[in-house]
Scaffold this active site. Structure first.
Site, PDB file in Angstrom:
ATOM      1  N   GLY A  40      -2.886   6.978  -3.828  1.00  0.00           N
ATOM      2  CA  GLY A  40      -1.987   6.069  -4.032  1.00  0.00           C
ATOM      3  C   GLY A  40      -1.463   5.755  -2.611  1.00  0.00           C
ATOM      4  N   THR A  41      -2.071   4.678  -1.873  1.00  0.00           N
ATOM      5  CA  THR A  41      -1.928   4.271  -1.286  1.00  0.00           C
ATOM      6  C   THR A  41      -1.608   2.851  -0.184  1.00  0.00           C
ATOM      7  OG1 THR A  41      -4.114   6.219  -0.538  1.00  0.00           O
ATOM      8  CG2 THR A  41      -3.967   4.043   0.989  1.00  0.00           C
ATOM      9  N   THR A  42      -1.514   2.682   0.775  1.00  0.00           N
ATOM     10  CA  THR A  42      -1.703   1.735   1.561  1.00  0.00           C
ATOM     11  C   THR A  42      -2.141   1.393   2.668  1.00  0.00           C
ATOM     12  OG1 THR A  42       0.944   1.210   0.858  1.00  0.00           O
ATOM     13  CG2 THR A  42      -0.043  -0.700   2.512  1.00  0.00           C
TER      14      THR A  42
END
Length: 243
Positions: free
Chosen positions: A49-51
């Site tokens: 779960g990334t940015t």
């Protein structure tokens, strides 16, 4: 690690049993029943779960990511390297399945080395972006949405590449679960003619905004600066001192 079923093994032997309907299909990265296996895995596989953020500048490109990996509602790692050098003047961020992203990076590095050995020159960013898109389109690296950034004879390039393999060249782009927060910062702070240092600050602000609001992003920041001199990746466990 999941044990393959009998059906999956039999699917791999179709061409040996006389089914040559797909004889002209891609060999590398082609996995029978890939979509079905992806659906069956669900949340069992660790995903980031990334940015991730990519920004083009006059001197090169800046790529930035957070450092958290999640497994469902659990933080599975607080120290993930989500941007990797794949080319002497190119780097790739990862968002999605960790195992698929690692395999994609290894495959890209191998193909880049083969290209350079055969032709005696570096692969252009357009060719590299096409290669990434082709790998993802093959279906062998499902649930990966990378950003490719690099520099060649034409200057800096940022490519947004979706899991289905489409390739779009951008001035700036984002991926991951914290995209909406990071994109809001980029829309406000990006301008033409940013220097590398200015782009690093904008990217830092974008990742920080996502970390504040997105539960699946956090635990620090990776920043990669790519210029004609190469790829420099720095890791920071917190945002202090990056003002």
């Amino acid at each position: 690690m999941r044990t393959p079923t009998h059906d999956e093994f039999s699917g791999r032997l179709d061409s040996l049993n006389g089914d040559h309907s797909n004889v002209f299909g891609p060999e590398l990265g082609e996995f029978p029943h890939a979509e079905r296996r992806a659906e069956s895995l669900g949340d069992k596989e660790t995903k980031t779960g990334t940015t991730t953020v990519g920004i083009k500048t006059e001197e090169g490109v800046v790529l930035a990511t957070d450092m958290r990996a999640s497994m469902g509602y659990m933080v599975s790692s607080k120290d993930v390297q989500k941007v990797e050098e794949i080319h002497p003047t190119g780097a790739l961020t990862i968002a999605g399945s960790v195992s698929a992203a690692q395999s994609l990076i290894s495959s890209l590095r191998a193909e880049v080395r083969l290209y350079e050995a055969r032709r005696g020159e570096d692969m252009s960013m357009q060719a590299l972006s096409t290669l990434v898109g082709n790998f993802l389109r093959s279906g062998g690296f499902y649930i990966v949405q990378p950003i490719l950034g690099g520099v060649d004879e034409e200057g800096g390039h940022i490519y947004s590449i979706d899991p289905a393999g489409s390739v779009l060249e951008e001035e700036y782009t984002v991926t991951g679960s914290g995209s909406q927060y990071a994109l809001g910062v980029l829309e406000r702070e990006y301008s033409d003619g940013l220097s590398v240092d200015e782009a690093k600050q904008v990217a830092t602000n974008a990742i920080r905004a996502a970390v504040e609001r997105d539960l699946a992003s956090g635990n620090g920041i990776n920043i990669a600066v790519v210029t004609e001199d190469g790829v420099d990746i720095q890791r920071h466990q917190n945002f202090e001192g990056l003002e």
